[in-house]
Design a protein around this motif. Structure first.
Motif, short mmCIF file in Angstrom:
data_model
loop_
_atom_site.label_atom_id
_atom_site.label_comp_id
_atom_site.label_asym_id
_atom_site.label_seq_id
_atom_site.Cartn_x
_atom_site.Cartn_y
_atom_site.Cartn_z
N TYR A 154 0.84 -1.23 -0.02
CA TYR A 154 0.01 -0.11 0.00
C TYR A 154 0.87 1.20 -0.12
O TYR A 154 0.63 2.28 -0.63
CB TYR A 154 -0.85 -0.19 1.17
N HIS B 273 1.30 3.93 -2.84
CA HIS B 273 0.54 4.91 -3.11
C HIS B 273 0.70 6.25 -2.46
O HIS B 273 0.64 7.26 -3.22
CB HIS B 273 -0.93 4.28 -2.91
N HIS C 141 -1.86 10.82 4.21
CA HIS C 141 -2.95 10.97 3.94
C HIS C 141 -4.31 9.78 4.09
O HIS C 141 -5.38 10.10 4.33
CB HIS C 141 -3.40 11.65 2.50
N ASP C 142 -3.78 8.44 3.97
CA ASP C 142 -4.60 7.61 4.05
C ASP C 142 -4.47 6.68 5.38
O ASP C 142 -5.28 5.72 5.45
CB ASP C 142 -4.43 6.45 2.74
N ASP D 27 -3.31 12.38 -5.10
CA ASP D 27 -4.04 11.13 -4.67
C ASP D 27 -4.71 10.43 -6.10
O ASP D 27 -4.64 9.45 -6.43
CB ASP D 27 -4.89 11.48 -3.59
MN MN Z 1 -5.35 7.69 -1.23
#
Ligand code: MN
Length: 504
Positions: free
Chosen positions: A54, A57, A81-82, A147
């Motif tokens: 992940y 990203h 951000h995530d 994003d």
């Molecule tokens: Mn994202």
């Protein structure tokens, strides 16, 4: 000078740091490493649909932004951000580690991500949230664009329906907002990455056409640039850069549709861009170009004296170049160039000298958000949204240069009520581009509108209801008429006070 946001397939933290190092302080780099550590640990064990870990990203999003030489706090927020949405690490702990500013941005992005709506409902909700987020902190939108751009590059691994939905949303919502924020680079990427998924056939056709035109153009572009460079040198004008800019695919497609697919009617498939030190040199360069080649009538545009509504500034001219070719020139200063590429993001951009550009007033973005929020509250279906929203809007100006954003065919009365309800109620006439016009004249984008106010006017005319295009004007007119009816009715039943009735 020309930069590009080429997104490598896999980004490492070293790649991000290498970019950030070019413009940030050494101490800022520690924050970037720390953010990476937190995000990497939080996302560990998670994979994307593509099978990659992940962390790839958020790294890619940070990489895109670092390529824009953007403020380190934004890079840090992009890395994180995530995290609050998908992992056990909370916003509180992010705030403890990185402070309220970074945490605020991450919170904004998390809010945008929490959308559980479906269909049209989801679409509208999405838009509304985006405008709210934008009004609160434009940096949230900047991260959201990065994003989305990375997500678009990896759409291939999603199922077809979802792929289409995300691409369409990017094309219909994200790209227009990027445009309105003056972020040309992001707008282009959002459009070109979505295009093949939304209109696959038109995409193929457009691409074939454009590739051929680019091949044909290659020669005379180089030739023309060579001549211009020599002439500028001779005239003692120092240019920072002179290069050919290829028109982005989706924007070429939009033009093709407008011109019934007659590609030879499109003059800016390749533009030559010249970047100079200051405004005086912009005009001097324009003069030199016109001395060498004959300009096409009606194609000289001075967006320096009259910037586009989104703030874009440049001089444009189209000339008959070597071998009868037709070429567009775009002349601008370094500052204008950054603004054209980055728009509002230019506030947080560091140039090669390590200087942050002066903060431009972004109050208009907040006002815009308010206007759009008001529109959206009254919306119930997707089709109307598409019609009303960005496409069919015009941008008119007050004599002072403020932008008034109206639907197509809006009249001076709509304009007046948009400025202020009292201006609307007392509106007695209008001058458009220095010409007196009747109050039902449809306005055009770029019109400068001056409302003539009569202080003694009792109120709006009922006839205006037939020609106005905005709900805002309509409801003010109705209310005002209702109020004046009530007043006359009260006057009728209540005895008039002696004091107020002066002898005439
Ligand atoms: Mn994202």
């Amino acid at each position: 000078m020309p930069h590009s946001t080429a997104i490598p397939t896999t980004v490492t933290i070293e790649d991000v740091v290498a970019l950030v190092r070019k413009y940030a302080r050494r101490s800022d780099l520690d924050m970037v490493w720390l953010a990476y550590d937190v995000a990497n640990r939080a996302h560990s064990g998670q994979n994307r649909k593509s099978g990659e870990p992940y962390i790839v990203h958020p790294l890619a999003a940070a990489y895109i932004l670092a390529g824009m030489r953007i403020d380190v706090t934004i890079i840090v927020a992009a890395l994180l951000h995530d995290v609050p949405e998908d992992t056990a690490v909370t916003l509180e702990s992010i705030e403890n580690d990185f402070g309220p500013d970074v945490a605020g941005m991450v919170r904004g992005i998390t809010k945008l991500g929490k959308l559980k709506y479906r269909g049209a409902e989801r679409y509208i909700e999405n838009l509304r949230k985006m405008f709210v987020a934008m009004a609160e902190d434009v940096r949230v939108m900047i991260i959201k664009f990065a994003d989305r751009i990375h997500n678009l590059t990896t759409l291939g691994s999603l199922e077809e329906k979802k792929r289409y939905r995300i691409a369409l949303e990017s094309l219909e919502i994200y790209a227009p907002i990027a445009h309105r924020l003056g972020m040309g680079e992001f707008k282009g990427l959002l459009e070109d990455l979505s295009f093949p998924y939304v209109y696959p056939k038109d995409f193929e056709r457009t691409k074939t056409l454009r590739d051929k035109l680019f091949t044909d153009a290659g020669n005379y572009i180089d030739q023309t640039l060579k001549i211009v460079r020599a002439e500028l040198k001779e005239a003692g004008i120092h240019y920072l850069d002179a290069h050919g800019r290829k028109k982005q695919l989706y924007s070429f497609y939009q033009k093709l549709i407008k011109k019934n697919w007659e590609a030879d009617k499109i003059y800016d498939i390749v533009a030559l861009r010249i970047i100079v030190e200051d405004i005086a040199d912009c005009y001097a360069t324009l003069g030199i170009i016109h001395k060498i080649w004959r300009p096409l009538k009606g194609r000289i545009k001075d967006y320096i004296a009259q910037p586009k509504p989104n703030g874009y500034q440049s001089l444009h001219t189209t000339i008959f170049g070597p071998d009868g070719s037709v070429i567009e020139f775009q002349i601008r200063t370094r500052e204008m160039h950054y603004e054209a590429e980055f728009g509002v993001a230019a506030h947080w951009h560091y140039d090669e000298r390590g200087v942050k550009l002066p903060a431009k007033d972004i109050i208009w973005a907040k006002e815009l958000a308010q206007v759009q929020k008001d529109i959206l509250v009254n919306l119930s279906d997707l089709e109307r949204l598409k019609v009303d929203f960005f496409r069919n809007r015009i941008f008119t100006f007050t004599p002072k240069g403020d932008v008034i954003d109206l639907p197509e065919d809006a009249t001076p009365v709509d304009f007046a009520y948009n400025v202020h309800s009292e201006i609307g109620n007392k509106c007695a006439g209008a001058r458009v581009n220095d010409q007196m016009v009747s109050l039902d004249t449809p306005l055009q984008s770029g019109d400068v509108v001056e409302i003539i106010v009569d202080k003694n006017r009792r109120g709006p005319s009922q006839d205006w209801l037939f020609t106005v295009k905005t709900n805002q004007a309509r409801s003010h007119i109705k209310n005002s008429i209702k109020a004046s009816r009530l007043t006359s009715w009260f006057k009728f039943i209540l005895p008039q006070k002696k004091k107020s009735s002066k002898a005439v």
